[in-house]
Every structure is written in C-alpha cells, then in structure tokens.
Motif scaffolding. Structure first.
Motif, PDB file in Angstrom:
ATOM      1  N   GLY A 136       0.830  -1.212   0.000  1.00 29.31           N
ATOM      2  CA  GLY A 136       0.000   0.000   0.000  1.00 29.31           C
ATOM      3  C   GLY A 136       0.864   1.262   0.000  1.00 29.31           C
ATOM      4  N   TYR A 137       1.952   1.212   0.770  1.00 29.90           N
ATOM      5  CA  TYR A 137       2.848   2.387   0.779  1.00 29.90           C
ATOM      6  C   TYR A 137       3.455   2.594  -0.603  1.00 29.90           C
ATOM      7  N   ARG A 138       3.884   1.482  -1.215  1.00 25.65           N
ATOM      8  CA  ARG A 138       4.480   1.610  -2.557  1.00 25.65           C
ATOM      9  C   ARG A 138       3.456   2.174  -3.542  1.00 25.65           C
ATOM     10  N   SER A 139       2.209   1.706  -3.411  1.00 27.49           N
ATOM     11  CA  SER A 139       1.176   2.171  -4.355  1.00 27.49           C
ATOM     12  C   SER A 139       0.814   3.633  -4.145  1.00 27.49           C
ATOM     13  N   GLY A 140       1.132   4.167  -2.964  1.00 27.93           N
ATOM     14  CA  GLY A 140       0.969   5.622  -2.817  1.00 27.93           C
ATOM     15  C   GLY A 140      -0.024   6.110  -1.787  1.00 27.93           C
ATOM     16  N   VAL A 141      -0.298   5.316  -0.737  1.00 26.65           N
ATOM     17  CA  VAL A 141      -1.247   5.818   0.267  1.00 26.65           C
ATOM     18  C   VAL A 141      -0.721   7.062   0.987  1.00 26.65           C
ATOM     19  N   VAL A 142       0.603   7.260   0.978  1.00 27.29           N
ATOM     20  CA  VAL A 142       1.132   8.476   1.618  1.00 27.29           C
ATOM     21  C   VAL A 142       1.816   9.384   0.595  1.00 27.29           C
ATOM     22  N   TRP A 143       2.747   8.853  -0.189  1.00 23.29           N
ATOM     23  CA  TRP A 143       3.543   9.744  -1.033  1.00 23.29           C
ATOM     24  C   TRP A 143       2.725  10.477  -2.081  1.00 23.29           C
ATOM     25  N   ARG A 144       1.642   9.853  -2.549  1.00 27.89           N
ATOM     26  CA  ARG A 144       0.849  10.526  -3.593  1.00 27.89           C
ATOM     27  C   ARG A 144       0.234  11.835  -3.088  1.00 27.89           C
ATOM     28  N   ALA A 145      -0.119  11.858  -1.803  1.00 28.32           N
ATOM     29  CA  ALA A 145      -0.752  13.073  -1.265  1.00 28.32           C
ATOM     30  C   ALA A 145       0.181  14.266  -1.460  1.00 28.32           C
ATOM     31  N   GLN A 146       1.455  14.037  -1.173  1.00 26.73           N
ATOM     32  CA  GLN A 146       2.434  15.121  -1.268  1.00 26.73           C
ATOM     33  C   GLN A 146       2.780  15.416  -2.726  1.00 26.73           C
ATOM     34  N   PRO A 204      -6.219  10.233  -4.458  1.00 24.80           N
ATOM     35  CA  PRO A 204      -5.645   8.909  -4.728  1.00 24.80           C
ATOM     36  C   PRO A 204      -5.461   8.076  -3.453  1.00 24.80           C
ATOM     37  N   ALA A 205      -5.075   8.727  -2.360  1.00 23.87           N
ATOM     38  CA  ALA A 205      -4.859   7.977  -1.108  1.00 23.87           C
ATOM     39  C   ALA A 205      -6.164   7.348  -0.637  1.00 23.87           C
ATOM     40  N   TYR A 206      -7.252   8.120  -0.668  1.00 19.56           N
ATOM     41  CA  TYR A 206      -8.510   7.572  -0.164  1.00 19.56           C
ATOM     42  C   TYR A 206      -9.119   6.537  -1.121  1.00 19.56           C
ATOM     43  N   LEU A 207      -8.856   6.679  -2.417  1.00 14.42           N
ATOM     44  CA  LEU A 207      -9.324   5.632  -3.347  1.00 14.42           C
ATOM     45  C   LEU A 207      -8.581   4.324  -3.082  1.00 14.42           C
ATOM     46  N   LEU A 208      -7.284   4.457  -2.843  1.00 17.90           N
ATOM     47  CA  LEU A 208      -6.507   3.260  -2.511  1.00 17.90           C
ATOM     48  C   LEU A 208      -7.019   2.629  -1.215  1.00 17.90           C
ATOM     49  N   MET A 209      -7.292   3.482  -0.232  1.00 19.76           N
ATOM     50  CA  MET A 209      -7.754   2.936   1.054  1.00 19.76           C
ATOM     51  C   MET A 209      -9.091   2.228   0.889  1.00 19.76           C
ATOM     52  N   TYR A 210      -9.965   2.779   0.040  1.00 19.83           N
ATOM     53  CA  TYR A 210     -11.251   2.108  -0.179  1.00 19.83           C
ATOM     54  C   TYR A 210     -10.997   0.706  -0.744  1.00 19.83           C
ATOM     55  N   THR A 211     -10.161   0.667  -1.765  1.00 19.55           N
ATOM     56  CA  THR A 211      -9.918  -0.613  -2.447  1.00 19.55           C
ATOM     57  C   THR A 211      -9.296  -1.631  -1.485  1.00 19.55           C
ATOM     58  N   ILE A 212      -8.297  -1.182  -0.737  1.00 24.88           N
ATOM     59  CA  ILE A 212      -7.572  -2.126   0.122  1.00 24.88           C
ATOM     60  C   ILE A 212      -8.436  -2.551   1.311  1.00 24.88           C
ATOM     61  N   SER A 213      -9.191  -1.602   1.886  1.00 23.81           N
ATOM     62  CA  SER A 213      -9.926  -1.970   3.095  1.00 23.81           C
ATOM     63  C   SER A 213     -11.135  -2.850   2.798  1.00 23.81           C
ATOM     64  N   CYS A 219      -5.295   1.334   8.991  1.00 21.70           N
ATOM     65  CA  CYS A 219      -4.918   2.115  10.179  1.00 21.70           C
ATOM     66  C   CYS A 219      -3.482   2.622  10.055  1.00 21.70           C
ATOM     67  N   PRO A 220      -2.485   1.742   9.798  1.00 18.63           N
ATOM     68  CA  PRO A 220      -1.125   2.280   9.602  1.00 18.63           C
ATOM     69  C   PRO A 220      -1.043   3.321   8.491  1.00 18.63           C
ATOM     70  N   TYR A 221      -1.793   3.098   7.408  1.00 19.51           N
ATOM     71  CA  TYR A 221      -1.736   4.076   6.307  1.00 19.51           C
ATOM     72  C   TYR A 221      -2.272   5.435   6.773  1.00 19.51           C
ATOM     73  N   THR A 222      -3.385   5.354   7.489  1.00 20.50           N
ATOM     74  CA  THR A 222      -4.013   6.603   7.933  1.00 20.50           C
ATOM     75  C   THR A 222      -3.109   7.365   8.894  1.00 20.50           C
ATOM     76  N   VAL A 223      -2.545   6.648   9.857  1.00 21.21           N
ATOM     77  CA  VAL A 223      -1.734   7.375  10.851  1.00 21.21           C
ATOM     78  C   VAL A 223      -0.400   7.829  10.250  1.00 21.21           C
ATOM     79  N   SER A 224       0.073   7.128   9.220  1.00 21.00           N
ATOM     80  CA  SER A 224       1.292   7.604   8.537  1.00 21.00           C
ATOM     81  C   SER A 224       0.976   8.888   7.773  1.00 21.00           C
ATOM     82  N   LEU A 225      -0.192   8.891   7.117  1.00 21.32           N
ATOM     83  CA  LEU A 225      -0.628  10.123   6.444  1.00 21.32           C
ATOM     84  C   LEU A 225      -0.835  11.227   7.480  1.00 21.32           C
ATOM     85  N   GLY A 226      -1.389  10.849   8.621  1.00 23.67           N
ATOM     86  CA  GLY A 226      -1.652  11.803   9.706  1.00 23.67           C
ATOM     87  C   GLY A 226      -0.385  12.307  10.378  1.00 23.67           C
ATOM     88  N   THR A 227       0.745  11.716  10.052  1.00 24.73           N
ATOM     89  CA  THR A 227       2.037  12.219  10.539  1.00 24.73           C
ATOM     90  C   THR A 227       2.693  13.068   9.455  1.00 24.73           C
TER      91      THR A 227
END
Ligand SMILES: Cc1cc2nc3c(=O)[nH]c(=O)nc-3n(C[C@H](O)[C@H](O)[C@H](O)COP(=O)(O)OP(=O)(O)OC[C@H]3O[C@@H](n4cnc5c(N)ncnc54)[C@H](O)[C@@H]3O)c2cc1C
Length: 490
Positions: free
Chosen positions: A79-89, A96-105, A113-121
């Motif tokens: 998920g990190y490689r696909s861009g749950v965090v880096w794409r936002a920046q 893109p991050a929330y579309l990925l989260m929908y698909t993965i969750s 949860c890790p993706y969200t809190v990493s984005l939240g950092t």
C-alpha cells in the motif's frame, strides 16, 4: 452488470459512484493482488498471526521490537508503494490515497490504520514542521520503496480519549534541541513506527484542550537509543494485524509542530484526516460484508429457491444497496471537502467548518452503517455467520472498532452540533444540498436543527442523537442523488 453485481469488487463499485478515478491501473492491480493473494494472508493474520512484542534481546538490551509474520510486511508495504502516503504530497491531492484505502480496506480494514496514521504524521509535518524538521524526517515518510518510514498518532491516555483536555497528562518540558516529553499513551496504534505525532501539555500551559500542543516524536533519540518504550501490546477483537500498544514516554525527545497555542487545532486536523479515512473504510467494510452475504444468498436454497430470490431478502438486499450508495456519497463528500481545505490553517474558512460538520456526519453515519450491515450479513449467513471459520463474523468485529476509535458516535454527535451552533456550519451545508435537490424535507430539517438549538442545554444534549441521525441520513441520501446517473449505467 446489475447493481448488486457491483458489490463484488471495490473498483466496480467505485466506478459506479465516482466520475473520474485517477490511477485506475493502480487500483486494478491492488484489487487483483488482494483477491488472489492478500486475502489469504489477511485471514491467517486475523486468526493466528497478530504481532507480538520482544522487549529485550538475549543479552538484556531493551529493544521493544514488534515482531510480525513476514507476510504482514508484504501486504503492508504494498500500500505504501502504491501511494497511500507519497501521492498526497507529490500530487497535492488526497483523492488517490482515499481511493486506494477504499480498495484495500474492502479486503482488510485494519491495514488502513497504519496508512491513515502515517498520512496523519506526514501531513502536519509537511504543513507545520520547521524547515529543519522537514529536512530531517519528511523524505523518509514519502519513500516509494520498502524502506519507507511509518507514522503514528498518539493522543489517548488511560483517563480517556473523548475528553482530551482533561485526560492528557503527558508533559513537555524544553530540553535538548527541542522538548522532552514524559507520560503514558494508553492506545497507541502502529506502535513501533519510526515517527509519531503526540499530544502533550507544555509545562505551565493552560488547562483544558487549549493548553495542548502537538509534538513529533521519533522512535530513536539522536544518540540512537530508544526514545519511547512499549509497555505491552493489546489483545483486540479486530484490526489484529495492527500493533496497538501502551507507550511510555520518559524524557522522550520531541519537536513542536506549529505553535504551542494552536496545538488543539493541529490535533483536530490530524483527527479529521483519520475520521475521513474511517468513513471510507466503514463503507468499504459494509460493501465487503454485503458481497459475502450476496455470494452466500445466491447459493443457499430454502423453501425451494435461492434465499436471494425470497422476496423479503431480495428487498433487503436492494434497500441496503441504496443505503450503501448513500453512505458512500456522504463519505466521498467528506473526502472531496477535505481535499479542498486540507492546506488551510487557523483561522479557518466557512468551507472548512462545513467540512468539519460533514466529517462528523460521515464518521458517525458510516460507522453505524458498517456495524448494522455487518450484523445483517451475519444473519444472512444464518448459523454459519457466527462461526470463526468463515469471514462474516470478522466484519462484525472489525466494524465495532470503526464505531469507537477516532471518537465514538457520541463524540461525533456532540462535536457536530458544536460546529453547527458555534460556526453555523449547517447553513452552508443546507445551501449545498438544496442545489442538488430542493425539497421540503431539507427545509423541514433545517427548521428542526434551528429549533433544537433553542432547547435548554441539558435537553439539547440529551435529545441530540435522533436529530443528528436524521440529518446524517438526509445528507447522505441527498448527496447520493448527485450520482444517480451511474445507477442507470449499472
Ligand atoms: C483498537 C483501538 C486503537 C486505538 N488507537 C489509538 C491511537 O493510535 N491513538 C489514539 O490517540 N487513540 C487510539 N484509540 C483510542 C480511541 O480513540 C478511544 O478509545 C476513543 O476516542 C474513546 O475514548 P475512550 O476509549 O477513552 O472512552 P471514553 O472517552 O472514556 O468514553 C467512554 C464512553 O463515554 C462516552 N462519552 C464520553 N463523553 C461523553 C459525553 N459528553 N456525552 C455522552 N457520552 C460521552 C463515550 O462516547 C464512550 O461511549 C484506539 C482505540 C481502539 C479501540
């Protein structure tokens, strides 16, 4: 494809709801990988692979290592490689991050949860961190390979998560080249993360929420020693792949984000990112539970036909599909609004306050919907629904967590009313909804909300839930009208 068929795949459902989906190939690849490989790993971790803590090495050195099944890293790092965090920046967009989260969750709600809190950092660091802090830490959170650092967001202490102003006892004192934090965090998800954002009170600051500030706390001190300690990991009913621990801060090195007197705003910004994630994950989970129920109902025979073809159950499936579309419309609107306002700083615009209201409505409504849908999906499975060997019971366990963390439903109701009362956020929302479909129901709802404010304070709180629930349902249904065009397609 019929409407019910869209339940089987997160991307099919997204395609029927969202006009423009960026990076469809990436989402398609995620879906393919998860359905072929990821689900089996996720099931095994849920049953028997939850992380564990090794506090000391064989020679007595404290290390607080979190040990995972190797396969966990496979699903997590993807998920990190696909861009749950880096794409936002990089793309300056949260879509893109929330579309990925929908698909993965859809496949594993916990992993978001890790993706969200990493984005939240990463987001508050990029927004409020000094140039020096960003130079030191930001690039690691935005890496596109498996060396990416993870984040965490730790606010809650043993005395409670709802009333942070009274319950946060962690103190920050000036020291080193920043601050030294001392205190205990009672619910610390993604513990072991390389960086966390932590709520603490600078020594001598005001009491209540106004005195809280947000600090960046790395896992290791500048000299390489452990900077925070993990007392234990929690044994939870769900999100079992995620290590949630108790954390001890002992003169832990921390760096102030923003200014100390605007700390509560930063904390709420972090929480709002998580609430939007929670809404997206809740809808994906509800879709997943319905997909499981559908595939069961298509094959189970009772009274001479498939239970799906029994009029009562068929009607329930169709009604719930409509409710899913409405819940998605509300969650998605919270994503879109957040995407417009996420770079705002206090004092915020009127639109930001409308976003806050929509985020409270979405967090509340979608989590309750996920719990209700997971319960219903268990019932569709009959007795099999309660057996640990099939998945239906897992969705119920996962849904219960979604309704509690990131602020319980009570909190969403009360905070939702606060932003309406203090910032008049509902005015803009009603205007927006009227543009979609002017209706008497909307006019009546607005009057009901205004009447509610006139109640004496105690009664206003006591009677808040039915009004908030009605407002959430009407908002969701109205927003869903906007995407009606897609229903014809499916
Ligand atoms: C699996 C899991 C992981 C978590 N991870 C994290 C994390 O990483 N970081 C973090 O900071 N927190 C985390 N949390 C904590 C979570 O945010 C809190 O559990 C949540 O905010 C509620 O706080 P509490 O549990 O202390 O309940 P309390 O605040 O003690 O509330 C107890 C009950 O009282 C109700 N209540 C409180 N005030 C009112 C009121 N005024 N009116 C009506 N009812 C009220 C609440 O809604 C709740 O039902 C996690 C929780 C879980 C379950």
């Amino acid at each position: 494809m019929t409407g019910l068929d869209t339940l089987r795949s997160p991307l099919s459902f997204l395609r029927s709801r969202v006009r423009h989906i960026p990076h469809c190939n990436t989402l398609d690849a995620e879906e393919g990988w998860w359905s072929n490989e990821g689900v089996a790993i996720s099931d095994a971790i849920d049953r028997a692979g939850t992380p564990w803590l090794r506090m000391f090495d064989r020679f007595g050195k404290r290390g607080d290592e979190i040990l995972y099944p190797r396969e966990y890293q496979t699903i997590l790092r993807r998920g990190y490689r696909s861009g749950v965090v880096w794409r936002a920046q990089e793309e300056n967009s949260l879509i893109p991050a929330y579309l990925l989260m929908y698909t993965i969750s859809f496949y594993d709600p916990g992993i978001c949860c890790p993706y969200t809190v990493s984005l939240g950092t990463a987001v508050p660091l990029a927004k409020y961190g000094s140039a020096e802090l960003q130079d030191r830490f930001l690039a690691q959170l935005l890496r596109k390979d498996d060396t990416v650092w993870q984040g965490a967001t730790w606010m809650t202490e043993i005395k409670g998560g709802s009333d942070l102003g009274a319950a946060v006892e962690t103190i920050a004192r000036p020291g080193g080249d920043g601050w030294l934090l001392t205190g205990d965090k009672y619910f610390a998800s993604n513990v072991g993360a390389e960086l966390a954002v932590v709520a603490a009170r600078p020594d001598g600051a005001a009491t209540g929420v106004r005195g809280l500030a947000l600090f960046l706390v790395p896992r290791y001190r500048k000299d390489g020693a452990l900077n925070y300690f993990v007392r234990r990991l929690k044994d939870k009913i769900a999100t079992r792949s995620v290590p949630t621990g108790e954390v001890e801060l002992k003169d832990s090195e921390g760096y102030l984000l923003g200014s100390a007197d605007s700390g509560i705003y930063l904390i709420l910004e972090v929480l709002n990112l998580s609430r939007v994630s929670n809404s997206i994950v809740s809808v994906a989970l509800a879709q997943r539970a319905m997909a499981g129920a559908l595939s069961y109902a298509e094959h189970r025979i009772a009274f001479g036909k498939r239970i799906l073809d029994q009029p009562l159950l068929r009607h329930q499936f169709e009604n719930r599909l409509n409710a899913l579309r409405s819940a998605f419309a509300l969650a998605w609107h919270s994503v879109q609004l957040l995407n417009e306002v996420w770079m705002e700083r206090p004092p915020y615009s009127e639109r930001y306050h409308m976003f806050r209201l929509v985020a409270h409505l979405a967090k509340y409504w979608t989590a309750e919907f996920a719990v209700d849908t997971a319960k219903w999906a268990m019932e569709v499975h009959g007795g099999l629904g309660v057996l640990a060997e099939y998945r239906a019971e897992r969705w119920f366990r996962e849904a219960m967590i979604l309704a509690i963390w990131e602020g319980t439903s009570h909190r969403q109701i009360l905070d939702g009313f606060e932003v309406m009362e203090r910032k008049r956020a509902h005015r803009m929302l009603f205007q927006r909804l009227m543009e979609i479909t002017p209706s008497k129901a909307l006019q009546d709802m607005e009057s009901e909300v205004e009447r509610h404010f006139k109640l004496p304070p105690e009664q206003r709180e006591a009677l808040a839930e039915p009004v908030f629930r009605k407002l959430a349902a009407l908002t969701a249904d109205t927003l869903a009208c906007e995407s009606k065009w897609d229903d014809k397609k499916t």
